[in-house]
Design an enzyme around this catalytic site. Structure first.
Site, mmCIF file in Angstrom:
data_model
loop_
_atom_site.group_PDB
_atom_site.id
_atom_site.type_symbol
_atom_site.label_atom_id
_atom_site.label_comp_id
_atom_site.label_asym_id
_atom_site.label_seq_id
_atom_site.Cartn_x
_atom_site.Cartn_y
_atom_site.Cartn_z
ATOM 1 N N THR A 101 83.748 34.795 31.983
ATOM 2 C CA THR A 101 83.879 34.954 30.541
ATOM 3 C C THR A 101 82.499 35.242 29.972
ATOM 4 O O THR A 101 81.484 35.138 30.666
ATOM 5 C CB THR A 101 84.431 33.682 29.858
ATOM 6 O OG1 THR A 101 83.455 32.635 29.964
ATOM 7 C CG2 THR A 101 85.741 33.232 30.483
ATOM 8 N N TYR A 129 74.421 20.729 28.516
ATOM 9 C CA TYR A 129 75.820 21.114 28.728
ATOM 10 C C TYR A 129 76.502 20.192 29.734
ATOM 11 O O TYR A 129 77.611 19.695 29.491
ATOM 12 C CB TYR A 129 75.911 22.560 29.204
ATOM 13 C CG TYR A 129 77.332 23.000 29.442
ATOM 14 C CD1 TYR A 129 78.176 23.296 28.373
ATOM 15 C CD2 TYR A 129 77.855 23.098 30.737
ATOM 16 C CE1 TYR A 129 79.492 23.679 28.582
ATOM 17 C CE2 TYR A 129 79.158 23.480 30.958
ATOM 18 C CZ TYR A 129 79.977 23.773 29.881
ATOM 19 O OH TYR A 129 81.289 24.138 30.091
ATOM 20 N N LYS A 131 79.689 17.474 29.094
ATOM 21 C CA LYS A 131 80.989 17.525 29.747
ATOM 22 C C LYS A 131 81.304 16.222 30.486
ATOM 23 O O LYS A 131 82.478 15.846 30.610
ATOM 24 C CB LYS A 131 81.064 18.726 30.682
ATOM 25 C CG LYS A 131 81.122 20.058 29.929
ATOM 26 C CD LYS A 131 82.310 20.102 28.971
ATOM 27 C CE LYS A 131 82.454 21.435 28.283
ATOM 28 N NZ LYS A 131 83.627 21.500 27.364
ATOM 29 N N LEU A 186 88.652 31.548 27.400
ATOM 30 C CA LEU A 186 89.675 30.644 27.923
ATOM 31 C C LEU A 186 90.696 30.259 26.854
ATOM 32 O O LEU A 186 91.886 30.128 27.144
ATOM 33 C CB LEU A 186 89.023 29.387 28.482
ATOM 34 C CG LEU A 186 88.166 29.565 29.734
ATOM 35 C CD1 LEU A 186 87.387 28.288 30.024
ATOM 36 C CD2 LEU A 186 89.013 29.953 30.937
ATOM 37 N N ASN A 205 89.479 22.955 23.277
ATOM 38 C CA ASN A 205 88.825 23.963 24.109
ATOM 39 C C ASN A 205 87.456 24.385 23.594
ATOM 40 O O ASN A 205 86.591 24.779 24.372
ATOM 41 C CB ASN A 205 89.728 25.202 24.203
ATOM 42 C CG ASN A 205 89.016 26.401 24.755
ATOM 43 O OD1 ASN A 205 88.721 26.482 25.946
ATOM 44 N ND2 ASN A 205 88.712 27.363 23.887
ATOM 45 N N ASP A 263 86.871 24.844 12.061
ATOM 46 C CA ASP A 263 85.522 24.597 12.564
ATOM 47 C C ASP A 263 85.495 23.148 13.030
ATOM 48 O O ASP A 263 85.502 22.226 12.207
ATOM 49 C CB ASP A 263 84.493 24.843 11.459
ATOM 50 C CG ASP A 263 83.059 24.588 11.921
ATOM 51 O OD1 ASP A 263 82.857 24.038 13.021
ATOM 52 O OD2 ASP A 263 82.135 24.913 11.156
#
Length: 230
Positions: free
Chosen positions: A188, A155, A159, A13, A79, A53
């Site tokens: 992806t 995860y 988010k 992305l 991102n 980083d």
């Protein structure tokens, strides 16, 4: 001319966002941890490479100095992110959580802290945080949505944190446009190319927010079809 910094821009992305924004006339700094891959990606698209980083204070500070010395930025796209280990919930460890949150959540605090002073020099200061519908309470409880079929405690919760950070930073910095973008289920290597959307479709919301020229609402969470539910 608008100048944009994208983290994690050497693939997926981030790379597609860079390609589309360069095509739209932006000068794009492409941040990546791996210098070889990052330089190659920037050369392919005509972007500017900066080693970055997002989990390292010194690396972020060095990138900010490089970018400031070159004239600063107008748009920051946070991102960079990781999925974390793919294993059963009962097998997840505190170390797993530390790794996921360091990249997906703490890095946004780090990037915001360092780059808000840089963005204040812009007439159109904008931050786009890449979040996920997997972090939406509404989406994960909606049986009609794919988000409700997946279990990934680290995860998804990271988010959710990204989305709330977006809202809180929007309140803290009302002079800026700070919004979150949900790419959707995009093909992806992040998901083993299992997504149902093309990478171009997956960047629609990101590009939309990055090209508003400092206009429009702040503190929102959108997908490619418009305003998403929290």
């Amino acid at each position: 001319m608008t100048t944009t910094l994208i983290t994690g821009a050497n693939k997926g992305l981030g790379y597609e966002t860079a390609r589309r924004l360069i095509e739209a006339g932006h000068t794009v700094w492409m941040g990546a941890r791996d210098e070889e891959r990052g330089r190659q990606a920037a050369a392919e698209l005509g972007g500017r490479f900066v080693r970055l980083d997002v989990t390292d204070d010194a690396s972020v500070a060095d990138a900010a100095r490089t970018i400031t010395d070159a004239g600063g930025i107008d748009v920051l796209v946070n991102n960079a992110g990781i999925s974390g280990p793919m294993k059963a919930a009962e097998e997840l460890t505190a170390a797993d959580a530390d790794a996921v949150y360091a990249t997906n959540v703490v890095s946004i605090v780090r990037m915001t802290s360092v780059f808000v002073p840089v963005l204040r020099a812009s007439r159109t200061p904008t931050i786009v945080n890449v979040t996920s519908g997997l972090g939406s309470f509404a989406a994960v409880h909606d049986p009609a949505r794919i988000e409700s079929t997946l279990t990934a405690p680290l995860y998804t919760s990271s988010k959710s944190a990204v989305t709330m950070l977006t809202v809180q930073y929007a309140k803290a910095f009302p002079e800026m446009r700070i919004n979150a973008a949900d790419p959707g289920y995009t093909k992806t290597d992040f998901n083993g190319n299992q997504g149902t959307q093309t990478v171009s479709e997956g960047t629609d919301a990101i590009v939309e927010l990055a090209t508003r020229g400092g206009q429009g609402p702040t503190g929102t969470f959108i997908d490619r079809s418009g305003v998403a539910r929290f």
